[in-house]
Write a protein that holds these residues in place. Structure first.
Motif, short mmCIF file in Angstrom:
data_model
loop_
_atom_site.label_atom_id
_atom_site.label_comp_id
_atom_site.label_asym_id
_atom_site.label_seq_id
_atom_site.Cartn_x
_atom_site.Cartn_y
_atom_site.Cartn_z
N ASP A 175 1.09 -1.02 0.28
CA ASP A 175 0.13 0.07 0.04
C ASP A 175 0.90 1.16 -0.34
O ASP A 175 0.48 2.63 -0.43
CB ASP A 175 -1.45 0.17 1.06
N ILE A 228 -6.63 0.07 -5.17
CA ILE A 228 -6.95 0.00 -3.84
C ILE A 228 -6.42 1.77 -3.71
O ILE A 228 -5.38 2.16 -3.46
CB ILE A 228 -6.25 -1.24 -3.17
N ILE A 270 -4.33 -8.52 -0.52
CA ILE A 270 -4.19 -6.63 -0.14
C ILE A 270 -4.56 -7.00 1.76
O ILE A 270 -4.76 -7.85 2.34
CB ILE A 270 -5.01 -6.61 -0.51
N ILE A 309 -10.23 0.67 3.93
CA ILE A 309 -9.64 0.30 3.00
C ILE A 309 -10.73 1.03 2.50
O ILE A 309 -11.74 0.39 2.02
CB ILE A 309 -9.13 -1.05 2.59
N VAL A 340 -12.08 -0.10 -2.25
CA VAL A 340 -11.92 -1.15 -3.10
C VAL A 340 -12.90 -0.47 -4.33
O VAL A 340 -13.86 -0.22 -4.27
CB VAL A 340 -12.47 -2.24 -3.06
N ALA A 373 -10.01 -3.30 -9.28
CA ALA A 373 -9.73 -3.85 -8.25
C ALA A 373 -11.64 -4.50 -7.86
O ALA A 373 -11.77 -5.14 -7.56
CB ALA A 373 -9.30 -2.95 -6.84
N HIS A 430 -13.27 -10.19 -5.04
CA HIS A 430 -12.71 -10.14 -3.43
C HIS A 430 -12.40 -11.24 -2.51
O HIS A 430 -14.27 -11.40 -2.87
CB HIS A 430 -12.61 -9.05 -2.87
#
Length: 270
Positions: free
Chosen positions: A37, A64, A196, A204, A206, A210, A216
């Protein structure tokens, strides 16, 4: 019968011990790329802790955003205290949940707002803080879901896309209780998974590729301690200003931002 919410092929440790002895967790057999990140790239091998000394092949992975330490440990404790004052309902794959949102039939594209009383009061401060972040300055949450993951229940969630008809561009999650990993997979990259990091007390977002091109999920083996995920969702363009269902969307948003909500599970119990 087992005391869980699993249906179909989904299982947890509770129902596996009682009635599905032969079930085993599906392991990820793809080549793992770990997302950093701090440089917004995914690398083969290593973790975000290796920054800036990453090794291995790289993969660009847009969509992200992670803000570490979005809340303090003291704020986490206070939020969890508020959450656990309300009952949970059983969900699938060893999870328990609290819902603050309209009742939705995604297959028939029907929405009922009569059980929706708004987001909970403690989210008011989080909402204001989210909007102070550039990527969320125009974010208007209309639904909140609190999901509890426990290692002793074998909690997990299968790879999936969140709905695109009702829910909009950004999925926002506050991760409480423990660190874990969000596993991203795509049919365009059948041999690759991107992991991630979900740090405790981090936020976070998304969005973009993504959100739209990668599913996910969370593996059972990556739940190593009690985890509470608070996910906020915004409306799709169809329900926003200028959209075909603008009025429906505005009504939902007006309810959401009263911050006077009671979870659907609480309403069922009363």
């Amino acid at each position: 019968m087992s005391q869980c919410g699993c249906k179909g092929i989904r299982t947890c440790l509770v129902c596996e011990k009682v009635e599905r002895q032969n079930e085993t967790e599906k392991k990820c057999s793809r080549k793992i790329h770990s997302f950093c990140d701090l440089c917004n790239m995914a690398y083969v091998g290593g973790t975000a802790d290796d920054h800036p000394n990453h090794h291995g092949n790289t993969l660009e992975f847009p969509g992200i955003f992670i803000q570490r330490d979005f809340i303090s440990p003291e704020e986490e404790s206070d939020i969890l205290e508020h959450i656990y004052k309300s009952p949970f309902v059983e969900s699938q794959s060893g999870r328990r949940k609290q819902d603050y949102g309209p009742k939705v039939n995604f297959k028939r594209k029907k929405i009922k707002s009569d059980v929706f009383t708004g987001l909970p009061d403690f989210s008011r401060v989080l909402y204001k803080r989210m909007k102070s972040t550039d990527i969320l300055k125009d974010f208007e949450p209309v639904e909140q879901c609190n999901l509890e993951y426990l290692p002793e229940r074998g909690s997990s969630i299968d790879p999936h896309f969140d709905d695109f008809w009702l829910w909009g561009e950004r999925l926002v999650t506050l991760n409480l209780g423990s660190d874990t990993i969000l596993c991203m997979t795509s049919s365009d990259y059948p041999d690759i998974s991107v992991h991630i990091p979900l740090f405790r007390n981090s936020l976070i977002v998304v969005y973009g590729p993504a959100r739209h091109a990668w599913m996910h999920g969370i593996h059972r083996c990556d739940i190593t301690g009690k985890r509470l995920a608070i996910t906020y969702r915004e409306l799709s363009a169809e329900f926003q200003a200028g959209g075909e269902k603008e009025q429906v969307g505005q009504n939902l948003l007006d309810i959401a931002l009263t911050f006077d909500g009671v979870s659907v599970g609480s309403l069922k119990v009363s």
